[in-house]
Motif scaffolding. Structure first.
Motif, PDB file in Angstrom:
ATOM      1  N   GLU A 104     -83.471 -90.864 -20.826  1.00 29.40           N
ATOM      2  CA  GLU A 104     -82.749 -90.572 -22.066  1.00 29.40           C
ATOM      3  C   GLU A 104     -83.314 -91.363 -23.242  1.00 29.40           C
ATOM      4  O   GLU A 104     -83.426 -90.846 -24.358  1.00 29.40           O
ATOM      5  N   GLN A 105     -83.702 -92.609 -23.004  1.00 33.96           N
ATOM      6  CA  GLN A 105     -84.307 -93.406 -24.065  1.00 33.96           C
ATOM      7  C   GLN A 105     -85.665 -92.844 -24.467  1.00 33.96           C
ATOM      8  O   GLN A 105     -86.013 -92.799 -25.655  1.00 33.96           O
ATOM      9  N   SER A 146     -85.102 -89.829 -26.634  1.00 34.97           N
ATOM     10  CA  SER A 146     -84.651 -90.230 -27.965  1.00 34.97           C
ATOM     11  C   SER A 146     -85.807 -90.789 -28.793  1.00 34.97           C
ATOM     12  O   SER A 146     -85.953 -90.465 -29.979  1.00 34.97           O
ATOM     13  N   ASP A 147     -86.645 -91.618 -28.168  1.00 40.55           N
ATOM     14  CA  ASP A 147     -87.769 -92.227 -28.883  1.00 40.55           C
ATOM     15  C   ASP A 147     -88.813 -91.198 -29.300  1.00 40.55           C
ATOM     16  O   ASP A 147     -89.488 -91.372 -30.326  1.00 40.55           O
ATOM     17  N   GLY A 204     -86.425 -87.807 -31.465  1.00 42.00           N
ATOM     18  CA  GLY A 204     -85.723 -88.211 -32.675  1.00 42.00           C
ATOM     19  C   GLY A 204     -86.629 -88.312 -33.895  1.00 42.00           C
ATOM     20  O   GLY A 204     -86.417 -87.631 -34.904  1.00 42.00           O
ATOM     21  N   GLN A 255     -80.705 -84.724 -33.371  1.00 44.37           N
ATOM     22  CA  GLN A 255     -79.800 -84.948 -32.249  1.00 44.37           C
ATOM     23  C   GLN A 255     -79.636 -83.692 -31.395  1.00 44.37           C
ATOM     24  O   GLN A 255     -79.489 -83.772 -30.174  1.00 44.37           O
ATOM     25  N   ILE A 268     -82.621 -83.544 -29.148  1.00 43.83           N
ATOM     26  CA  ILE A 268     -82.465 -84.510 -28.066  1.00 43.83           C
ATOM     27  C   ILE A 268     -81.502 -83.973 -27.006  1.00 43.83           C
ATOM     28  O   ILE A 268     -81.736 -84.100 -25.796  1.00 43.83           O
TER      29      ILE A 268
END
Length: 285
Positions: A216-217, A220-221, A224, A236, A239
């Motif tokens: 998930e990180q 997002s990185d 995003g 968002q 994501i």
């Protein structure tokens, strides 16, 4: 349905050798296709150069631009030469070109290419690309694939339908949902039939993925900042569409196969080549 994998070129990668290792592992694990995306104003690798490196590191896996921003290539003869050279390096029937006009105006500002006339230039480029396969064309080499690499087109406009019907072998839907494909396919099949094309257009969809404890990180990185140009809400949303668990991966395969997709490509968001093996293990390759 074929299952392909996409290089994490939009993610925060730094070591180009890791992307080549993605290619090696993707072929070893049995993925159908290795794809690479395109942006000028971003850290994504140049697609044809990246696929040339991948072609040298592999021998069987198909290679795909997903999607290349065609109107940025303003020297059409030079682009045709680059494509046919890559097709020669890869060998017959490995390279496919996914092409689109592009929507980010900043790419065209940086490339000193007029944004407003990109559609017209796109059509001229397609004519020049077709010409390099013809006997007597002064630009060479001839592509290894008879007639040149097959073309897929991205987008949802009337012009996209026209290009698929006249020049293409099918449609490629980037960062797609099942509903996106279902909404577009009736228009696509109608345009294909009205053009008198035999058979059916190829349907290729791509979705974002990352797997593992930091999935998930990683998503997002990568996503995003990449979608930040369209605002926080859109970023968002992008994501939220990404697949970060084995259950989401297997469900996506079932759902896209059910609606008649010919190929589903999982686009990486974590530069770690171990992501290739995690995906292969998840789907049983």
């Amino acid at each position: 349905m074929d299952i392909g994998i996409g290089l994490p070129g939009h993610a925060p990668w730094s070591d180009g050798r890791a992307l080549v290792e993605w290619a090696r592992r993707a072929e070893k694990r049995g993925f159908s296709t290795l794809s690479v995306s395109d942006r000028l104003v971003w850290s994504t690798p140049e697609p044809l150069i990246m696929l040339a490196a991948a072609a040298g590191a592999t021998s069987r896996i198909r290679l795909l631009t997903s999607v290349l921003l065609a109107p940025l290539r303003t020297d059409h003869a030079l682009f045709a030469k680059a494509v046919s050279t890559l097709d020669r390096l890869a060998g017959p029937d490995r390279l496919r070109l996914g092409l689109a006009p592009g929507v980010r105006e900043d790419d065209f500002v940086a490339g000193e290419a007029d944004y407003g006339t990109r559609g017209k230039r796109f059509d001229l480029l397609l004519d020049r690309l077709a010409a390099i396969s013809a006997p007597g064309d002064p630009v060479g080499p001839r592509p290894a694939t008879p007639g040149g690499p097959p073309l897929l087109f991205g987008g949802g406009s009337a012009a996209t339908l026209r290009r698929i019907a006249t020049h293409g072998t099918g449609w490629i839907a980037g960062d797609a949902t099942v509903q996106d494909v279902q909404d577009f396919v009736p228009r696509l099949r109608r345009a294909w039939a009205e053009a008198g094309r035999a058979g059916s257009p190829r349907l290729v969809a791509s979705v974002m993925y990352a797997l593992g404890t930091d999935a998930e990180q990683a998503v997002s990185d990568a996503i995003g900042p990449y979608y930040a140009f369209a605002g926080e809400e859109y970023a968002q949303y992008g994501i939220s569409l990404a697949h970060t668990s084995p259950e989401q991966i297997t469900t996506a395969i079932t759902d896209f196969e059910r609606i008649g997709c010919d190929e589903l490509i999982f686009m990486g968001n974590d530069p770690d080549p171990g992501q290739v093996d995690r995906l292969a293990d998840t789907i049983g390759l």
